[in-house]
Design an enzyme around this catalytic site. Structure first.
Site, mmCIF file in Angstrom:
data_model
loop_
_atom_site.group_PDB
_atom_site.id
_atom_site.type_symbol
_atom_site.label_atom_id
_atom_site.label_comp_id
_atom_site.label_asym_id
_atom_site.label_seq_id
_atom_site.Cartn_x
_atom_site.Cartn_y
_atom_site.Cartn_z
ATOM 1 C CD GLN A 11 32.999 15.253 19.010
ATOM 2 O OE1 GLN A 11 33.073 16.079 18.091
ATOM 3 N NE2 GLN A 11 33.602 15.437 20.166
ATOM 4 C CB THR A 70 36.015 12.995 26.951
ATOM 5 O OG1 THR A 70 34.586 12.971 26.815
ATOM 6 C CG2 THR A 70 36.625 11.843 26.163
ATOM 7 C CB THR A 109 44.110 13.382 25.186
ATOM 8 O OG1 THR A 109 43.880 14.778 25.363
ATOM 9 C CG2 THR A 109 44.644 12.826 26.503
ATOM 10 C CG ASP A 110 45.641 18.213 23.716
ATOM 11 O OD1 ASP A 110 44.667 17.485 23.962
ATOM 12 O OD2 ASP A 110 45.571 19.458 23.731
ATOM 13 C CE1 TYR A 134 40.295 12.575 28.721
ATOM 14 C CE2 TYR A 134 41.633 14.521 28.298
ATOM 15 C CZ TYR A 134 40.931 13.433 27.833
ATOM 16 O OH TYR A 134 40.870 13.179 26.479
#
Length: 316
Positions: A11, A70, A109-110, A134
């Protein structure tokens, strides 16, 4: 400047391909496999030898690492591969940039948060409390990068979507078009991130780095440039919503008004990993440091859906 983009068929990588025109830099787009219509060099970022050779042969001055494992749920049973991609590979890239005197831009990432309860936007210096494999491997990757001593910009983001690949927006577009009713969780709050906007933020970092690098003479460059803005930053679109709110707007902007969207709790969708209940990111630092103006999440969502409608019309 020669810039290597890994995970270039995902993406964010595909959005970066769109925004690099006219920069005057040379971009090398890599991934583990080719994609139709995209010029792609094959590179396994878990292979240190391959990374070092490419960096030396192409005189790479910056790496933008968009590659990652992911699949949050699958990571719980595929920890070895997840760690290899999310922790070990960033270390390999960081070591290559340390040797070359260049910059690594790492997308994080959050999910490095979530273990502790809180209801205010997460800051960069907040302790990481990941709840699953993750998030733990992404946080480990951050620590590895810092330990190498390379120049780095780690950008934590959240709820990424775009016109490309599999993502929440495209899934909900399909469901709200084909089903009479959809249940969506309302007890997880965060902020969507349009990958195109994130790509623009990455370009702002690259431009700033190049300006600063240009102020160093050749002797300094041979010793390795110390980038004054190295550190961790947060980026998402502005605003706050739940997945339920997000879905309501997706349906409204796409005209899928025949689908009833109902709020539900997270425990109604059993998952092998607990997701952050509140992962809104504080973006003060990245806005001040790089002079960014960040779009509100609904404005960016409208743009993405308009583009997706255009793609669909062109296919007819």
């Amino acid at each position: 400047m020669n810039i290597l983009v890994t995970g270039a068929n995902g993406q964010l990588g595909r959005e970066i391909r769109l925004v690099v025109g006219g920069t005057g830099d040379t971009y090398i787009f890599t991934d583990v496999a080719e994609a139709e219509g995209l010029e792609t060099d094959i590179l396994d970022i878990t292979d240190a030898g391959s990374v070092v050779r490419l960096v030396e042969e192409r005189d790479i001055r910056c790496i933008v690492n968009c590659a990652a494992y992911t699949d949050v749920d699958k990571a719980e049973s595929d920890g070895i591969r997840c760690r290899r991609l999310n922790a070990e590979a960033p270390k390999i890239l960081a070591e290559a940039m340390k040797r070359a005197g260049g910059l690594l831009i790492q997308i994080s990432t959050d999910y490095v948060f979530g273990g502790d309860p809180y209801n205010t936007p997460c800051r960069e210096d907040q302790k990481g409390t990941p709840t699953g494999v993750y998030g733990r491997t992404k946080l480990e990757g951050e620590e590895y990068i810092k330990s190498t001593g390379c120049d780095y910009v780690i950008i934590r983001t959240a709820w990424l979507y775009s016109e490309y690949g599999k993502n929440f927006v495209k899934t909900m577009l399909k469901l709200t078009e084909t089903r009479p009713q959809v249940n969506v969780v309302f007890d997880q709050a965060g902020t969507p991130t349009y990958a195109y906007d994130l790509a623009e933020a990455v370009m702002a970092v690259l431009a700033d780095y190049e300006r600063e690098a240009g102020r160093h003479d050749s002797a300094d460059k041979s010793q390795g440039i110390r980038y004054s803005k190295s550190g961790i930053y947060h980026y998402s679109n502005e605003g706050v919503c739940s997945w339920y709110d997000f879905t309501k707007m997706i349906a409204e902007y796409s005209g899928h008004t025949g689908c009833e969207i109902l709020p539900c709790r997270s425990d109604e969708f059993p998952s092998p990993v607990k997701r952050p209940a509140y992962s809104v990111l504080d973006k003060t630092r990245i806005k001040r440091t790089f002079g960014l103006s960040i779009p509100y999440w609904t404005d960016s969502l409208k743009r993405c859906i308009t583009n997706l409608k255009g793609q669909k019309d062109n296919e007819l």
